[in-house]
Design an enzyme around this catalytic site. Structure first.
Site, PDB file in Angstrom:
ATOM      1  N   ASP A 141      -2.401  -3.737  12.796  1.00 53.02           N
ATOM      2  CA  ASP A 141      -1.818  -4.166  11.520  1.00 53.02           C
ATOM      3  C   ASP A 141      -1.737  -5.693  11.506  1.00 53.02           C
ATOM      4  OD1 ASP A 141       0.265  -5.025   9.592  1.00 53.02           O
ATOM      5  OD2 ASP A 141       0.392  -2.870   9.211  1.00 53.02           O
ATOM      6  N   ARG A 151       0.847  -1.185   0.000  1.00 55.51           N
ATOM      7  CA  ARG A 151       0.000   0.000   0.000  1.00 55.51           C
ATOM      8  C   ARG A 151       0.881   1.233   0.000  1.00 55.51           C
ATOM      9  NH1 ARG A 151      -4.814   0.936   4.331  1.00 55.51           N
ATOM     10  NH2 ARG A 151      -3.177   0.422   5.809  1.00 55.51           N
ATOM     11  N   THR A 188      -0.746   7.598  -1.065  1.00 52.04           N
ATOM     12  CA  THR A 188      -2.024   7.561  -1.802  1.00 52.04           C
ATOM     13  C   THR A 188      -2.962   6.473  -1.284  1.00 52.04           C
ATOM     14  OG1 THR A 188      -1.167   5.939  -3.381  1.00 52.04           O
ATOM     15  CG2 THR A 188      -0.798   8.284  -3.900  1.00 52.04           C
TER      16      THR A 188
HETATM   17  N1  URA Z   1      -4.506  -3.387   7.170  1.00 56.00           N
HETATM   18  C1  URA Z   1      -4.327  -3.812   8.441  1.00 56.00           C
HETATM   19  O1  URA Z   1      -3.486  -4.670   8.710  1.00 56.00           O
HETATM   20  N2  URA Z   1      -5.071  -3.245   9.423  1.00 56.00           N
HETATM   21  C2  URA Z   1      -5.996  -2.307   9.166  1.00 56.00           C
HETATM   22  O2  URA Z   1      -6.659  -1.841  10.090  1.00 56.00           O
HETATM   23  C3  URA Z   1      -6.165  -1.886   7.829  1.00 56.00           C
HETATM   24  C4  URA Z   1      -5.411  -2.445   6.851  1.00 56.00           C
END
Ligand code: URA
Length: 209
Positions: free
Chosen positions: A200, A104, A108
């Site tokens: 995460d 990611r 952006t």
């Molecule tokens: N990815 C993750 O690991 N946690 C989140 O809250 C959003 C995306």
């Protein structure tokens, strides 16, 4: 919402609470993630077709059932999807696995592909994409774009936890793709994290925080 299945089974909800709890250590988080994926796999494969097969039990011949139709391929989105794919393979060990690497872009929040390796016959298989967190929906949408470009039809998407906005984005981009999740949270923060969420998922699975 049409196309969205929230798996409210008590075992799934109990395990999701363990995953949400910040005090759950890495080893346990990874194990519970895998177990929860096994339970979600049970739900996402609920409608697979079967065909009759003649077998003999130790006592008598019978017409039993076996899975028919397309062979399965699980597609974990790297890296957080890996533990989920393991849990699905626990239930369907003969399935193939395609790996899709997306990161990611922090500015952006868009998904950028860095790896894709799939079975040659993926277009002939039933594809189940797995990623624990459906947050903005960008990764899921990019993954499904990529798989459809590879000829995949009628894929399914399984996550552990979704943000309402992510569900809406994915349904808008790929209305033909049904979604399974254990819960939908309402808030997505400015960093693209689901709130309350579980943090995460990749870091918590692999202990990289
Ligand atoms: N990815 C993750 O690991 N946690 C989140 O809250 C959003 C995306």
């Amino acid at each position: 919402m049409e196309g969205l299945t929230i798996v409210r089974h008590p075992l799934v909800q109990h395990k999701l609470s363990l995953l949400r709890d910040r005090s759950t250590p890495t080893q346990m988080f990874r194990a519970v993630m895998r177990e929860t994926a096994t339970l979600l796999c049970y739900e996402v494969t609920r409608d697979l077709p079967t065909r009759p097969v003649r077998i003999e039990t130790p006592l008598a011949p019978i017409e039993a059932a076996e899975i028919a139709g397309k062979k399965l391929v699980f597609v974990p989105i790297l890296r957080a999807g890996l533990a989920m794919a393991e849990g699905m393979l626990d239930l369907v060990p003969a399935a193939r696995v395609a790996h899709l690497g997306l990161y990611r872009d922090p500015a952006t929040l868009q998904a950028v592909e860095y790896y894709f390796k799939a079975p040659e016959d993926i277009a002939a298989r039933l594809v189940i994409v797995v990623d624990p967190m459906l947050a903005t929906g960008h990764s899921a949408i990019a993954a499904l774009d990529r798989l459809k470009a590879a000829g995949v039809t009628a894929p399914r998407f399984v996550c552990l936890l979704a943000a309402r906005a992510g569900v809406e984005a994915l349904r808008a981009a790929h209305p033909d793709v049904p979604i399974w999740t254990a819960a939908v949270d309402e808030v997505l923060n400015d960093h693209g994290y689901i709130v309350p969420g579980l943090g995460d998922a990749g870091d918590r699975t692999f202990g990289t925080r």
